[in-house]
Design an enzyme around this catalytic site. Structure first.
Site, short mmCIF file in Angstrom:
data_model
loop_
_atom_site.label_atom_id
_atom_site.label_comp_id
_atom_site.label_asym_id
_atom_site.label_seq_id
_atom_site.Cartn_x
_atom_site.Cartn_y
_atom_site.Cartn_z
N GLY A 27 0.83 -1.21 0.00
CA GLY A 27 0.00 0.00 0.00
C GLY A 27 0.85 1.25 0.00
O GLY A 27 2.05 1.20 -0.31
N ASN A 28 0.25 2.38 0.34
CA ASN A 28 0.98 3.64 0.46
C ASN A 28 0.39 4.46 1.59
O ASN A 28 -0.56 4.03 2.26
CB ASN A 28 0.97 4.41 -0.87
CG ASN A 28 -0.43 4.70 -1.36
OD1 ASN A 28 -1.20 5.40 -0.72
ND2 ASN A 28 -0.78 4.14 -2.53
N HIS A 29 0.95 5.65 1.81
CA HIS A 29 0.59 6.45 2.99
C HIS A 29 -0.62 7.37 2.78
O HIS A 29 -0.93 8.17 3.65
CB HIS A 29 1.79 7.30 3.43
CG HIS A 29 2.97 6.49 3.87
ND1 HIS A 29 2.95 5.66 4.97
CD2 HIS A 29 4.21 6.37 3.34
CE1 HIS A 29 4.13 5.08 5.11
NE2 HIS A 29 4.91 5.49 4.12
#
Length: 405
Positions: free
Chosen positions: A208-210
Site C-alpha cells: 500500500g501507500n501512505h
C-alpha cells in the site's frame, strides 16, 4: 441576487455590532429573508428593536419567552437557514464555537445548523493576534466554516491594526459570490477517486501507500457544496462524507477501483483522479498467511491497469479529465509529461519536497498545470482551502466550455 435566500445573522457583544444594522438592511434589500439571533451582551451595543425593524422579523435572544413560554427552536432555525452569518464574531464566541460550547441561543443554533456558516471576526489588535484566537479560527476553518477576514484600521481601543469587522458592503459581496459558487456546478456529474489501494500479498499483508484520502474527500465536499452530483470511489480509508449528495463506492484494490471507475466514467461530465493507486500488484496472492523462513522471500509484481490513461483513451467530447501527480524530483517536467501522455485537461502537482504537503497532513501545497502549460503555484493551505482553489479552476474551465456562461 439573494432573493428567496434564508439567512440567519448572529450578533455578538462587540462595538462592531452597530454595523449589523446596515448589514441586515442590505441583505433585506437584496431580497433575502433575514432572522437575527443575538447574545445577551449584544443588546448592550445595539437594540433588538433596531434589528427587528430592519429584518422585519422578531429578534431571538433567549431560549424561550418567560412571559408565555414560547420556545425559540435552534433546531428549526438551523434547518430553515441557507446561510448562518455570525457578524460580528468576538474572540469569546469563536472560542466557544471551536470548542462546541453551547451556553446561549446563538451557539446552539450554530451547532444545529445544517447550512454553511460564515464568520466575520471583530476585536482589538492584540486579541486578534493572540495564538488562541488564531488557533480557534484555524479550527473553525477546518470544520468548513468560512472566515471573512477583518480589515486593518483604527480600532475602538485607539490602536491601529487588523481587527475591524469587514464593512457590510464587503460582507454582502462575499455572500453574493458564495451563492453564485454554490450553483456553478449544478447539474454536473463528477466522478472522483480518493485514498490508497491495497494490493493483497496474503490474508494479512498487503502492498500500500501512505495516502489517507484527505485531499480527495475535501474535493468531494467542495464539489458537492458547488452543486455537483458527486460519485466518490474511495480506497480503504477511515474518513466519512458529510453530505448526502455524495454517493460513495468503497473499494480496496487497484483492480476494484478500475472496474468501479470504468462503470461510472461514461456518464460523468468531470472525472478527477485523486487516488494514490498502486502501480504494481503481486502476481500470486496467497490464500493463507505466508510463514517466515530462513531464506528471503521474492514476490513478483505485475503492473496494475492505468486508470488515468484508460480514461484519457475513452474520453468523450466535452468531458473534463483532472489528474494528480505526486513527485519527488523534476516535478513540473514529470507532471507535464503525465498531462500529455494521459490526455488530461488539468493536472494537480504535489511535491514531497514541500514541507507540510503530501500524505497524512491537513495542509497541502499544489501547482495547477493545464493543457496550454499555464502554471499556477498555490500557497500552503488547509486541504479544504486547496480543494476550493482546485474547484475554482475546474468551474472556470466548465464556464469556458460553455462560452463563458
Amino acid at each position: 441576487m439573494l432573493k428567496g435566500k434564508h439567512i440567519v445573522v448572529g450578533v455578538t457583544g462587540s462595538i462592531a455590532a452597530y454595523k449589523t444594522a446596515s448589514l441586515v438592511r442590505l441583505l433585506v434589500k437584496e431580497g433575502a429573508e433575514v432572522k437575527v439571533v443575538m447574545t445577551p451582551l449584544a443588546k448592550a451595543f445595539i437594540t433588538p428593536l433596531t434589528l427587528a425593524t430592519l429584518s422585519k422579523n422578531p429578534i431571538m435572544v433567549d431560549f424561550y419567552d418567560p412571559e408565555n413560554g414560547d420556545w425559540n427552536s435552534h433546531v428549526s432555525m438551523g434547518l430553515w437557514a441557507d446561510l448562518y452569518l455570525v457578524a460580528p464574531a468576538t474572540a469569546n464566541t469563536m472560542g466557544k464555537m471551536a470548542a462546541g460550547i453551547a451556553d446561549n441561543l446563538l451557539l446552539t443554533t450554530y451547532l444545529s445548523a445544517k447550512c454553511p456558516v460564515m464568520i466575520a471576526p471583530a476585536m482589538d489588535l492584540d486579541m486578534y493576534r493572540h495564538p488562541a484566537t488564531q488557533k480557534n479560527m484555524e479550527i473553525l476553518r477546518s470544520y468548513g466554516n468560512l472566515i471573512i477576514e477583518p480589515e486593518e484600521g483604527e480600532l475602538a481601543s485607539g490602536l491601529s491594526g487588523k481587527g475591524r469587522m469587514a464593512e457590510p458592503e464587503e460582507i454582502v459581496e462575499q455572500i453574493r459570490n458564495f451563492f453564485v459558487r454554490t450553483e456553478e456546478l449544478r447539474g454536473k456529474k463528477v466522478l472522483l477517486t480518493a485514498g490508497p489501494t491495497y494490493e493483497q500479498i496474503d490474508p494479512v499483508r498487503f502492498i500500500g501507500n501512505h495516502s489517507t484520502g484527505k485531499m480527495g474527500f475535501a474535493l468531494a465536499e467542495e464539489l458537492a457544496k458547488r452543486g455537483a452530483e458527486v460519485t466518490l470511489v474511495a480506497g480503504p480509508v477511515r474518513l466519512k462524507t458529510t453530505r448526502t449528495s455524495i454517493r460513495r463506492v468503497d473499494v480496496v484494490s487497484a483492480a476494484e477501483m478500475y472496474e468501479a471507475v470504468m462503470q461510472e466514467a461514461l456518464s460523468a461530465d468531470i472525472v478527477i483522479s485523486c487516488a494514490a493507486v498502486a502501480d504494481f500488484t503481486p502476481k500470486e496472492k496467497s490464500g493463507v498467511k505466508l510463514k517466515r523462513g530462513n531464506e528471503s522471500l521474492c514476490i513478483e509484481l505485475l503492473p496494475t491497469r492505468d486508470i488515468a490513461a484508460e480514461l484519457g483513451k475513452k474520453k468523450k467530447a466535452g468531458q473534463l479529465l483532472v489528474g494528480f501527480a505526486l513527485e519527488t524530483n523534476d516535478e513540473e517536467c514529470n507532471a507535464l509529461l503525465k498531462l500529455k501522455k494521459k490526455n488530461l485537461d488539468l493536472i494537480v502537482l504535489n511535491s514531497l519536497r514541500d514541507e507540510g504537503a503530501g500524505f497524512g497532513v491537513d495542509t497541502n501545497k499544489v501547482t495547477l498545470i493545464d493543457r496550454s502549460e499555464k502554471i499556477e503555484v498555490l500557497d500552503l493551505k488547509l486541504k479544504s482551502e486547496v480543494a476550493a482553489d482546485i474547484v475554482d479552476r475546474i468551474a472556470q474551465m466548465v464556464k469556458n466550455q460553455n462560452g463563458g456562461k
